[in-house]
Design an enzyme around this catalytic site. Structure first.
Site, short mmCIF file in Angstrom:
data_model
loop_
_atom_site.label_atom_id
_atom_site.label_comp_id
_atom_site.label_asym_id
_atom_site.label_seq_id
_atom_site.Cartn_x
_atom_site.Cartn_y
_atom_site.Cartn_z
N LYS A 52 63.28 61.71 33.76
CA LYS A 52 63.82 62.13 32.46
C LYS A 52 65.33 62.37 32.57
CE LYS A 52 60.96 64.66 30.16
NZ LYS A 52 60.14 65.88 30.21
N ARG A 59 63.15 71.51 30.15
CA ARG A 59 62.09 70.49 30.33
C ARG A 59 61.96 70.10 31.78
NH1 ARG A 59 64.49 65.69 26.72
NH2 ARG A 59 62.28 65.12 26.51
N GLY A 110 52.88 65.42 30.25
CA GLY A 110 52.16 66.63 29.86
C GLY A 110 51.67 67.49 31.00
N MET A 169 53.49 69.12 33.40
CA MET A 169 54.27 70.32 33.66
C MET A 169 54.74 70.88 32.32
SD MET A 169 56.29 69.29 37.08
CE MET A 169 56.74 67.69 36.44
N ARG A 223 61.82 55.91 29.18
CA ARG A 223 61.29 55.63 30.52
C ARG A 223 60.49 54.34 30.44
NH1 ARG A 223 57.23 60.66 30.02
NH2 ARG A 223 55.75 59.74 28.59
N HIS A 229 47.75 62.89 23.95
CA HIS A 229 47.40 63.13 25.35
C HIS A 229 46.24 62.23 25.80
CE1 HIS A 229 45.24 65.25 28.61
NE2 HIS A 229 46.47 65.39 29.07
N SER A 277 36.03 42.60 63.12
CA SER A 277 36.18 43.08 61.75
C SER A 277 36.22 44.59 61.83
CB SER A 277 35.00 42.60 60.90
OG SER A 277 35.13 43.15 59.61
N CYS A 323 36.63 45.31 56.85
CA CYS A 323 35.59 45.30 55.82
C CYS A 323 35.24 46.69 55.31
CB CYS A 323 34.34 44.59 56.34
SG CYS A 323 33.62 45.42 57.75
N TYR A 364 42.29 38.53 57.32
CA TYR A 364 41.72 38.74 55.98
C TYR A 364 41.34 40.19 55.76
CZ TYR A 364 37.06 38.93 58.10
OH TYR A 364 35.97 39.29 58.83
P1 ADP Z 1 56.89 65.77 28.13
O1 ADP Z 1 57.38 65.32 29.46
O2 ADP Z 1 55.59 66.46 28.18
O3 ADP Z 1 57.00 64.70 27.10
P2 ADP Z 1 59.37 66.84 27.16
O4 ADP Z 1 60.19 67.65 28.06
O5 ADP Z 1 59.78 65.43 26.97
O6 ADP Z 1 57.89 66.95 27.68
O7 ADP Z 1 59.36 67.58 25.77
C1 ADP Z 1 58.27 67.88 24.95
C2 ADP Z 1 58.60 67.62 23.50
O8 ADP Z 1 59.72 68.37 23.09
C3 ADP Z 1 58.94 66.16 23.26
O9 ADP Z 1 58.36 65.75 22.06
C4 ADP Z 1 60.44 66.17 23.15
O10 ADP Z 1 60.90 65.14 22.33
C5 ADP Z 1 60.73 67.53 22.53
N1 ADP Z 1 62.04 67.99 22.94
C6 ADP Z 1 62.47 68.18 24.20
N2 ADP Z 1 63.76 68.54 24.24
C7 ADP Z 1 64.17 68.58 22.96
C8 ADP Z 1 65.41 68.89 22.34
N3 ADP Z 1 66.50 69.20 23.05
N4 ADP Z 1 65.47 68.84 21.00
C9 ADP Z 1 64.38 68.52 20.27
N5 ADP Z 1 63.18 68.23 20.78
C10 ADP Z 1 63.07 68.26 22.12
MG MG Z 2 58.59 63.65 26.98
#
Ligand code: ADP
Ligand code: MG
Ligand code: MG
Length: 912
Positions: free
Chosen positions: A26, A96, A105, A107, A340, A459, A797, A864, A884
């Protein structure tokens, strides 16, 4: 001084896209997008190294981190034109997580950090939207409370739901500013009650606490579980991204969404996404409201839509891979929050890679690494028989979130899914309103997932695509209540244990068990892709197959022979086991031979079937391997039966006698009744065969040495079958494999029997039939003296299952008791039975291969065990120079691709 904190904003970043290791996926993405001049809210990333040092120092960050964070914060405040904790114009940030490999989702994220009793009023005044300000604040207290202070979520939910009830409203958005203000007061009481502190009012204190909580979330249960499932090292650590908030919940010209540059389920080149107006980030992914397809955005805000298309197209070209992105629109202005490489299904991976070659974005060689070899497995999933579907009306329909067909019994909780599958009560479909990361263990064992809420990026959808598991999401016409015990669909009620069928390719849900159909291994997309892969492959790929049906399936997937044909089932099947039992119970060799004679034609027929299916390809047949007691009843069971019979009197005795006669019919000498005396004799024989450690006992070649007539019969069956099939004009290449050899002499004795019979049969048939006799290397001693064993063996084998058991001294059947603890403690990095222990067992493989080939330069060497289908292990076998690998038929495609990837100089792509 080490650099821990990297700023981004105002068009430039200290980091870049190549720094995933340090900044996490990220953070690297945010830096790269900033450098590219895209609209990204400013912020800074605290490196993964900080996380590693945090753990090493016993949950404290190095002193320089706070200092560097201060500087980065100053810079962020300048860029945003706002100050953290300022009462009239407060800066709010998100905190984040983000590791090298994305773990959606798994962490924690905290939004709206920086609000407190005073700044919330400032925000309310500035935005002239008090409702928005209080809603943001209550979200912060809730997220901060659960993530940082570890207060159970229901404590907050109770307050919130209570308020909605009291106000007689259904939607969150129906609560007024005043209502939310009251909720905030109650939330603060919840905090005080559970955490014994006041909700922190100092914004900087909030920030440090949140940062450390994100570091801690690296080791929460679901994150650990996810890493284990995806083979991600615990040592990487997570980065923390602190970023200025932008608000999608400011009103009708604001919104938030997620999307993919191509369809992640099919790979089709279609701009793909979903959004919600007047909502904050989490609302879309959490499946709380079902979002709207991105095409709608085109109608609502055409300019923003065009800008989003333009940006994401650029991102895809830049990264040369399908992107998965997050955006927020604040008052009509677009912001990018994440990009990503998108997770995709196996089919989508194939399609995207193939299309990108055609578009000139990537080369054929690069394309090979865009498909995770493990994912090819999904292409072989069965689908519903289209003929069957014609006559059935769907009960309901939802989004085709992850393809495949799943049939199972309904369960409503992850716990039930686990319990049912432990008890082997049949496949289950996990049905939920929405899934959460806490459901992972249940999702893992379920055959498929059905949810009533949430979209293609919910999710449930994201996680199942990663798992290669069928999922129908957001089937809004079904109702599953919270704590559900029933499901209502199509006007009918279903309870736990009822059968349903779900189609992840169409989104349809059917009542009952819809028959499925095997996949098509001649799919043109797959054939074309494999034609690029094949020239890179040096390892041959064979299959483990015991019956003609599996052998045929293996051939269809491109297997180049059978690496392991276990002959156990040839003794176990209907009409066979009684002869086997008679053989075991026989008092002398003569009677033993008589029983074996009855098995001979049956085995001959089985071998002939396999040779025919494998026309022209080698077939490695292993002589009898399991301990004999497996063919007889359990000792304790006989003891109980015997005692019951002896204690019974009168009528009861007669009933017991009949029951025993029926139960043990297989053991009766022809015509003679089976009674107490016979049961005693059976018990005596079972006692004799009883071993404390059967895995290390009378099995493998030891059996053939004790009873040479068994090996002799099997050799006869093999070569007579070969002769038969050759006479039908087919080509047969038999390779006879002696199991569990530890000394050269054992192999020599068994090989002599095989050769004698083979040569007799071949001479009598007056044909040419080249064959090999070799051995399994599955004991450490065999690996150590492999040079001597190769005097006799024409091939090796590696039986890596037993070799792992005997090298580690772990029982494969019981390792489940030790494994979770060992993985949690970091003693093992992964299950050594799933992926080869290269440092230990692997060394034995290398050594034995080298010394075997020294004795016999043309020694054929294969493997095997289960590891033959594991890409990382295959890479190792390639490097070791094996000839193999052999794996289960359904892993053949995976093994072929993994071997090609190894040949092309790498390991298969995990989408980071
Ligand atoms: P995940 O890895 O679980 O997607 P994120 O860290 O990307 O978690 O964030 C969770 C949610 O919060 C996402 O929908 C993201 O777009 C939103 N979000 C994160 N940072 C910001 C920000 N600075 N402003 C607005 N929304 C945010
Ligand atoms: Mg995200
Ligand atoms: Mg073995």
């Amino acid at each position: 001084m080490a650099k821990y904190v990297y700023s981004f904003g105002e068009g430039k970043a200290e980091g870049n896209g190549g720094m995933k290791e340090e900044l996490g996926g990220k953070g690297a993405g945010l830096a790269e997008m900033t450098n590219a001049g895209l609209p990204v809210p400013p912020g800074f990333t605290i490196s993964t190294q900080t996380c590693r040092e945090y753990y090493k120092a016993g949950n404290r960050v190095p002193a320089e981190v706070d200092q560097q964070m201060q500087q980065a914060l100053q810079q962020l405040q300048r860029a945003a034109g706002q100050k953290l904790g300022d009462e009239s114009n407060p800066l709010l940030v998100s905190v984040r997580s983000g590791a090298k490999f994305s773990m959606p989702g798994m962490m924690d994220t905290i939004l709206n950090l920086g609000l407190n009793d005073r700044t919330v009023e400032g925000l309310a005044r500035r935005t002239t939207n008090p409702r928005f300000a209080y809603d943001s604040d209550r979200r912060l207290i809730q997220m901060f409370g659960s993530v940082v202070l570890e207060i159970p979520k229901p404590a907050f939910e109770a307050v919130f739901d209570g308020k909605k009830k009291a106000k007689k409203v259904r939607l969150d958005t129906e609560l007024t500013a005043a209502d939310l203000k009251a909720v905030i007061e109650d939330y603060k009481k919840v905090v005080k009650h559970h955490a014994h502190i006041n909700f922190p009012q100092d914004s900087l204190e909030q920030l440090t606490m949140a940062r450390d909580a994100v570091f801690r979330s690296w080791f929460n249960d679901r994150a650990q579980h996810y890493r284990r499932m995806n083979n991600i090292s615990d040592e990487l650590g997570t980065a923390v991204n602190v970023q200025a908030m932008v608000f999608g919940n400011l009103g009708d010209t604001s919104g938030t969404g997620v999307g993919f540059t191509r369809n992640p389920a099919t790979g089709d080149k279609i701009f793909y996404g979903e959004f919600l107006m007047n909502a904050q980030g989490e609302d879309v992914v959490a499946g709380i409201r079902t979002p709207v397809p991105i095409a709608e955005l085109h109608k609502l805000m055409p300019e923003v839509y065009e800008q989003l298309r333009e940006i994401t197209t650029r991102l895809e070209r830049h990264y040369r891979d399908m992107q998965d992105f997050e955006f927020t629109i604040q008052d009509g202005r677009l912001y990018m929050l994440q990009t990503r490489n998108g997770k995709r299904t196996g089919r989508a991976a194939l399609k995207v890679a193939t299309d990108m070659v055609a578009e000139g974005l990537i080369t054929k060689q690069e394309a090979l690494f865009r498909v995770d070899a493990n994912q090819l497995y999904e292409l072989l999933f069965p689908r519903f028989d289209p003929k069957q579907l014609k006559s059935r009306a769907p009960l309901a329909s939802g989004l085709p979130a992850s393809p495949g067909a799943a049939v199972g019994k309904i369960v409503f909780t992850a716990e039930a899914a686990v319990a049912w599958s432990r008890a082997k009560k049949g496949p289950v479909i996990l049905v939920r309103g929405e899934t959460t990361p806490e459901d992972i263990h249940g999702m893992e064992v379920a055959a498929g997932i059905l949810t009533s809420r949430g979209g293609m990026t919910s999710h449930a959808a994201v996680v199942t695509r990663g798992m290669g598991k069928c999922c129908v999401a957001g089937a809004s016409s079904i109702t599953v209540e919270e704590h559900a015990t029933t499901l209502t669909a199509g006007g009918k009620r279903f309870k736990e244990g009822d059968w349903i069928s779900i189609d992840g390719s169409t989104g349809n849900v059917y009542e009952g068990q819809v028959p499925t159909m095997e996949a098509d291994p001649n799919d043109p997309l797959l054939l074309n892709f494999m034609s690029w892969a094949e020239p890179h492959r040096k390892l041959r790929v064979r299959a483990n197959a015991d019956v003609p049906r599996d052998a045929k399936a293996a051939r269809a997937f491109g297997a180049e022979g059978i690496g392991l044909c276990r002959t156990e089932h040839m003794f176990f099947g209907e009409g066979k086991i009684e002869h086997m039992r008679a053989m075991i119970l026989a008092p002398d060799e003569k009677q033993r031979r008589a029983a074996l004679k009855k098995l001979l034609p049956l085995q001959r027929r089985d071998f002939a079937g396999i040779f025919e299916a494998m026309d022209g390809y080698p077939v490695t047949i292993r002589t009898l391997d399991p301990p004999l007691h497996e063919f007889l009843p359990q000792r304790e069971e006989i003891m109980v039966d015997l005692e019951r019979l002896q204690l019974a009197k009168g009528a009861a005795k007669r009933t017991a006698t009949t029951a025993i006669r029926k139960k043990y019919a297989d053991y009766a000498v022809k015509g003679a009744p089976f009674g107490e005396k016979e049961l005693q004799r059976l018990l005596a024989r079972v006692q004799e065969l009883h071993e404390l450690n059967p895995m290390l006992g009378l099995r493998g070649c030891r059996l053939g040495i004790l009873h040479p007539e068994i090996t002799e019969m099997q050799a006869r069956a093999i070569f007579e079958a070969a002769v038969q099939v050759i006479k039908k004009g087919k080509k047969v290449l038999p390779e006879v494999m002696i199991p569990l050899v530890a000394t050269p002499k054992e192999l020599a004795m068994q090989a002599a029997i095989v050769r004698k019979v083979a040569d007799e049969v071949i001479a009598a048939a007056k044909i040419e039939l080249p064959y090999l006799v070799g051995t399994m290397i599955e004991l450490p001693r065999a690996a150590l003296v492999a040079g001597d064993i190769a005097q006799e063996a024409q091939f090796f084998s590696f039986g890596t299952n037993d070799l792992t058991q005997t090298t580690y001294g772990f029982s494969r059947d019981d390792i489940g008791k030790i494994l979770p603890m060992y993985l949690a403690e970091g003693i093992l990095k992964q299950d050594p039975f799933a992926s080869l222990d290269q440092a230990g067992v692997g060394q034995l493989v290398q050594m034995a291969t080298a010394s075997g080939r020294k004795t016999r330069p043309d020694l054929k060497v294969g493997i095997c065990g289960e590891h033959g289908g594991d890409p990382a292990s295959i890479n190792f076998f390639h490097r070791t120079g094996l000839n193999y690998v052999s794996c289960s038929p359904y892993r053949v495609l995976t093994a072929r691709l993994a071997a090609a990837q190894a040949g092309a100089g790498g390991e298969g792509g995990r989408t980071a």
